[in-house]
Design a protein around this motif. Structure first.
Motif, PDB file in Angstrom:
ATOM      1  N   GLU A   1       0.829  -1.204   0.000  1.00 56.67           N
ATOM      2  CA  GLU A   1       0.000   0.000   0.000  1.00 56.67           C
ATOM      3  C   GLU A   1       0.867   1.260   0.000  1.00 56.67           C
ATOM      4  OE1 GLU A   1      -2.741  -0.016   3.223  1.00 56.67           O
ATOM      5  OE2 GLU A   1      -3.748  -1.864   2.577  1.00 56.67           O
ATOM      6  N   ALA A   2       1.932   1.249   0.800  1.00 57.87           N
ATOM      7  CA  ALA A   2       2.814   2.413   0.876  1.00 57.87           C
ATOM      8  C   ALA A   2       3.485   2.668  -0.473  1.00 57.87           C
ATOM      9  CB  ALA A   2       3.869   2.208   1.962  1.00 57.87           C
ATOM     10  N   ILE A   3       3.952   1.608  -1.119  1.00 57.37           N
ATOM     11  CA  ILE A   3       4.597   1.743  -2.432  1.00 57.37           C
ATOM     12  C   ILE A   3       3.590   2.222  -3.469  1.00 57.37           C
ATOM     13  CG2 ILE A   3       5.701   0.462  -4.309  1.00 57.37           C
ATOM     14  CD1 ILE A   3       6.924  -1.349  -2.119  1.00 57.37           C
ATOM     15  N   SER A   4       2.381   1.686  -3.398  1.00 59.00           N
ATOM     16  CA  SER A   4       1.334   2.070  -4.345  1.00 59.00           C
ATOM     17  C   SER A   4       0.937   3.536  -4.168  1.00 59.00           C
ATOM     18  CB  SER A   4       0.115   1.169  -4.160  1.00 59.00           C
ATOM     19  OG  SER A   4      -0.944   1.564  -4.999  1.00 59.00           O
ATOM     20  N   ASP A   5       0.886   4.004  -2.928  1.00 59.13           N
ATOM     21  CA  ASP A   5       0.492   5.393  -2.657  1.00 59.13           C
ATOM     22  C   ASP A   5       1.577   6.390  -3.056  1.00 59.13           C
ATOM     23  OD1 ASP A   5      -1.863   4.453  -1.617  1.00 59.13           O
ATOM     24  OD2 ASP A   5      -1.247   4.622   0.477  1.00 59.13           O
ATOM     25  N   PHE A   6       2.830   5.933  -3.044  1.00 56.36           N
ATOM     26  CA  PHE A   6       3.948   6.831  -3.339  1.00 56.36           C
ATOM     27  C   PHE A   6       3.909   7.221  -4.810  1.00 56.36           C
ATOM     28  CE2 PHE A   6       8.594   7.831  -3.647  1.00 56.36           C
ATOM     29  CZ  PHE A   6       8.589   8.822  -2.682  1.00 56.36           C
TER      30      PHE A   6
ATOM     31  N   CYS B   1       9.925   4.286  -7.403  1.00 53.89           N
ATOM     32  CA  CYS B   1      10.745   3.676  -6.346  1.00 53.89           C
ATOM     33  C   CYS B   1      11.025   2.216  -6.695  1.00 53.89           C
ATOM     34  CB  CYS B   1      10.061   3.801  -4.990  1.00 53.89           C
ATOM     35  SG  CYS B   1       8.390   3.119  -4.936  1.00 53.89           S
ATOM     36  N   SER B   2      11.270   1.976  -7.971  1.00 52.87           N
ATOM     37  CA  SER B   2      11.479   0.604  -8.450  1.00 52.87           C
ATOM     38  C   SER B   2      12.931   0.148  -8.321  1.00 52.87           C
ATOM     39  CB  SER B   2      11.023   0.480  -9.904  1.00 52.87           C
ATOM     40  OG  SER B   2      11.732   1.396 -10.730  1.00 52.87           O
ATOM     41  N   ARG B   3      13.854   1.097  -8.068  1.00 51.61           N
ATOM     42  CA  ARG B   3      15.269   0.712  -7.954  1.00 51.61           C
ATOM     43  C   ARG B   3      15.545  -0.003  -6.637  1.00 51.61           C
ATOM     44  NH1 ARG B   3      18.687   5.922  -8.450  1.00 51.61           N
ATOM     45  NH2 ARG B   3      17.013   6.635  -7.073  1.00 51.61           N
ATOM     46  N   ARG B   4      16.536  -0.860  -6.634  1.00 52.21           N
ATOM     47  CA  ARG B   4      16.939  -1.555  -5.423  1.00 52.21           C
ATOM     48  C   ARG B   4      17.876  -0.677  -4.601  1.00 52.21           C
ATOM     49  NH1 ARG B   4      16.014  -6.988  -5.010  1.00 52.21           N
ATOM     50  NH2 ARG B   4      15.089  -8.007  -6.830  1.00 52.21           N
ATOM     51  N   ALA B   5      17.775  -0.796  -3.279  1.00 57.26           N
ATOM     52  CA  ALA B   5      18.636  -0.026  -2.382  1.00 57.26           C
ATOM     53  C   ALA B   5      19.398  -0.978  -1.469  1.00 57.26           C
ATOM     54  CB  ALA B   5      17.810   0.932  -1.550  1.00 57.26           C
ATOM     55  N   VAL B   6      20.653  -0.650  -1.204  1.00 58.21           N
ATOM     56  CA  VAL B   6      21.480  -1.491  -0.338  1.00 58.21           C
ATOM     57  C   VAL B   6      21.064  -1.346   1.118  1.00 58.21           C
ATOM     58  CG1 VAL B   6      23.836  -2.003   0.425  1.00 58.21           C
ATOM     59  CG2 VAL B   6      23.397  -1.341  -1.952  1.00 58.21           C
ATOM     60  N   THR B   7      20.702  -0.120   1.510  1.00 62.50           N
ATOM     61  CA  THR B   7      20.285   0.164   2.881  1.00 62.50           C
ATOM     62  C   THR B   7      18.990   0.986   2.842  1.00 62.50           C
ATOM     63  OG1 THR B   7      21.549   2.230   2.980  1.00 62.50           O
ATOM     64  CG2 THR B   7      22.682   0.203   3.672  1.00 62.50           C
ATOM     65  N   PRO B   8      18.250   1.014   3.946  1.00 62.42           N
ATOM     66  CA  PRO B   8      16.995   1.781   3.972  1.00 62.42           C
ATOM     67  C   PRO B   8      17.186   3.286   3.819  1.00 62.42           C
ATOM     68  CG  PRO B   8      17.054   0.182   5.747  1.00 62.42           C
ATOM     69  CD  PRO B   8      18.427   0.232   5.178  1.00 62.42           C
TER      70      PRO B   8
ATOM     71  N   ASP C   1       3.379  20.814  -1.262  1.00 63.85           N
ATOM     72  CA  ASP C   1       2.025  21.355  -1.231  1.00 63.85           C
ATOM     73  C   ASP C   1       1.181  20.513  -0.258  1.00 63.85           C
ATOM     74  OD1 ASP C   1       1.018  19.033  -2.556  1.00 63.85           O
ATOM     75  OD2 ASP C   1       1.456  19.913  -4.509  1.00 63.85           O
ATOM     76  N   GLU C   2      -0.037  20.923   0.022  1.00 67.34           N
ATOM     77  CA  GLU C   2      -0.849  20.290   1.057  1.00 67.34           C
ATOM     78  C   GLU C   2      -1.125  18.819   0.769  1.00 67.34           C
ATOM     79  OE1 GLU C   2      -2.891  20.112   4.707  1.00 67.34           O
ATOM     80  OE2 GLU C   2      -1.349  21.417   3.852  1.00 67.34           O
ATOM     81  N   ASP C   3      -1.412  18.487  -0.493  1.00 66.94           N
ATOM     82  CA  ASP C   3      -1.699  17.095  -0.851  1.00 66.94           C
ATOM     83  C   ASP C   3      -0.487  16.204  -0.627  1.00 66.94           C
ATOM     84  OD1 ASP C   3      -4.284  17.690  -1.528  1.00 66.94           O
ATOM     85  OD2 ASP C   3      -3.893  17.902  -3.675  1.00 66.94           O
ATOM     86  N   ASP C   4       0.691  16.678  -1.054  1.00 68.66           N
ATOM     87  CA  ASP C   4       1.919  15.896  -0.887  1.00 68.66           C
ATOM     88  C   ASP C   4       2.299  15.795   0.587  1.00 68.66           C
ATOM     89  OD1 ASP C   4       2.175  15.333  -3.545  1.00 68.66           O
ATOM     90  OD2 ASP C   4       3.587  16.955  -3.978  1.00 68.66           O
TER      91      ASP C   4
ATOM     92  N   ILE D   1       2.030   7.953   4.557  1.00 72.88           N
ATOM     93  CA  ILE D   1       2.960   6.856   4.272  1.00 72.88           C
ATOM     94  C   ILE D   1       3.918   6.651   5.443  1.00 72.88           C
ATOM     95  CG2 ILE D   1       4.857   6.116   2.779  1.00 72.88           C
ATOM     96  CD1 ILE D   1       3.436   7.469   0.459  1.00 72.88           C
ATOM     97  N   THR D   2       4.393   7.746   6.026  1.00 71.34           N
ATOM     98  CA  THR D   2       5.316   7.643   7.162  1.00 71.34           C
ATOM     99  C   THR D   2       4.646   6.955   8.345  1.00 71.34           C
ATOM    100  OG1 THR D   2       6.486   9.659   6.487  1.00 71.34           O
ATOM    101  CG2 THR D   2       6.762   8.936   8.774  1.00 71.34           C
TER     102      THR D   2
END
Length: 291
Positions: free
Chosen positions: A224-229, A233-240, A256-259, A266-267
């Protein structure tokens, strides 16, 4: 909210009282009700796995309504809800319906049970369930009021923890757990019970492994978090988080207010996940909660 769909796919119906007017005369600390702590739940799950316990999770249907209201609470129904109440029992409610000066129908009732939405309902349910367990010989943990244990005749401990109306019961022997489930159902009615190595409990997908370990996942929340973003954010990350996590550009353009609302949503979702299934993202999420 009359009807909602749970993460498990089950459809659940519930209507609640609007308890906001109670805030004028009810102190929150007087009606506070605990839920099992994250630390207590995680410790309990680890013990369940290590001791190869038989585990069930259960949902008490309409839990609050089993508890008696402890003070005089008057609730008002209006419009369509008045019609529903009269349909249910015309003789009881029909004579008490009146219309106000604006032409709206009104029905006033006194609550006899702890209805969802009232400020004290959760506390009343906690007291009722706790008393039931104490009557069965359980001792409430002094550090976690939603965790109770009982040493059975075989010398082994039976553990119950609960998050409002969601229960987790465990013991090494199946018959001990099932006996307790029967006793609780005798008191509160048929429960929705899950048995076996896999459970969905307060948002966590839990699986007890044969090697004495427990696996906890929360894929639905992450999806859900990925979908809402809104950004890629499809790239792989070594660390968070990268090395620049704590560098703040005070001159950066504000969202802006929506973002802003999206960021906070999401946080909050990931904060819930980080405390239960993804401790590796806690540092990054902790920083984001300050933004």
């Amino acid at each position: 909210e009359l009807v909602s769909e749970k993460r498990s796919g089950r459809i659940k119906g519930r209507t609640v009282a609007d308890g906001r007017p109670q805030r004028k005369y009810t102190a929150p600390e007087d009606v506070h009700s605990s839920t099992v702590s994250t630390e207590g739940l995680m410790t309990s799950l680890a013990i369940d796995a290590k001791e190869r316990r038989y585990v069930v999770t259960a949902d008490v249907e309409g839990a609050y309504l089993h508890a008696d209201m402890d003070e005089t609470i008057i609730m008002m129904f209006d419009d369509d809800m008045v019609d529903y109440m009269v349909e249910t029992n015309p003789e009881k409610y029909g004579p008490h319906v009146h219309t106000n000066k604006y032409g709206k129908k009104r029905l006033y009732v006194q609550l006899l049970k702890a209805l969802y939405g009232c400020m004290q309902s959760a506390m009343l349910w906690w007291k009722l369930l706790t008393s039931t367990l104490v009557e069965e010989g359980f001792v409430v943990n002094p550090y976690d009021p939603c965790m109770a244990n009982k040493t059975m005749p075989d010398g082994k401990q039976c553990t119950v923890c609960w998050y409002v109306d969601d229960l987790k019961i465990s013991h090494e022997k199946k018959e001990v757990v099932e006996s307790l489930v029967e006793k609780i159902e005798e008191r509160y009615g048929k429960m929705t019970v899950t048995r076996g190595p896999k459970h969905t409990y307060i948002g966590m997908d839990i699986e007890f492994m044969k090697n004495g370990e427990v696996k906890i996942l929360m894929k639905d929340y992450l999806t859900e978090a990925i979908s809402d973003f809104t950004e890629d954010c499809s790239r792989r990350a070594v660390t968070p988080a990268a090395n620049h996590l704590f560098r703040v550009n005070k001159n950066a353009e504000k969202l802006d207010e929506d973002d802003r609302k999206l960021l906070h949503s999401i946080t909050a979702k990931l904060l819930f996940v980080s405390r239960r299934a993804q401790p590796d993202i806690q540092v990054a999420i902790s920083f984001l909660t300050s933004r």
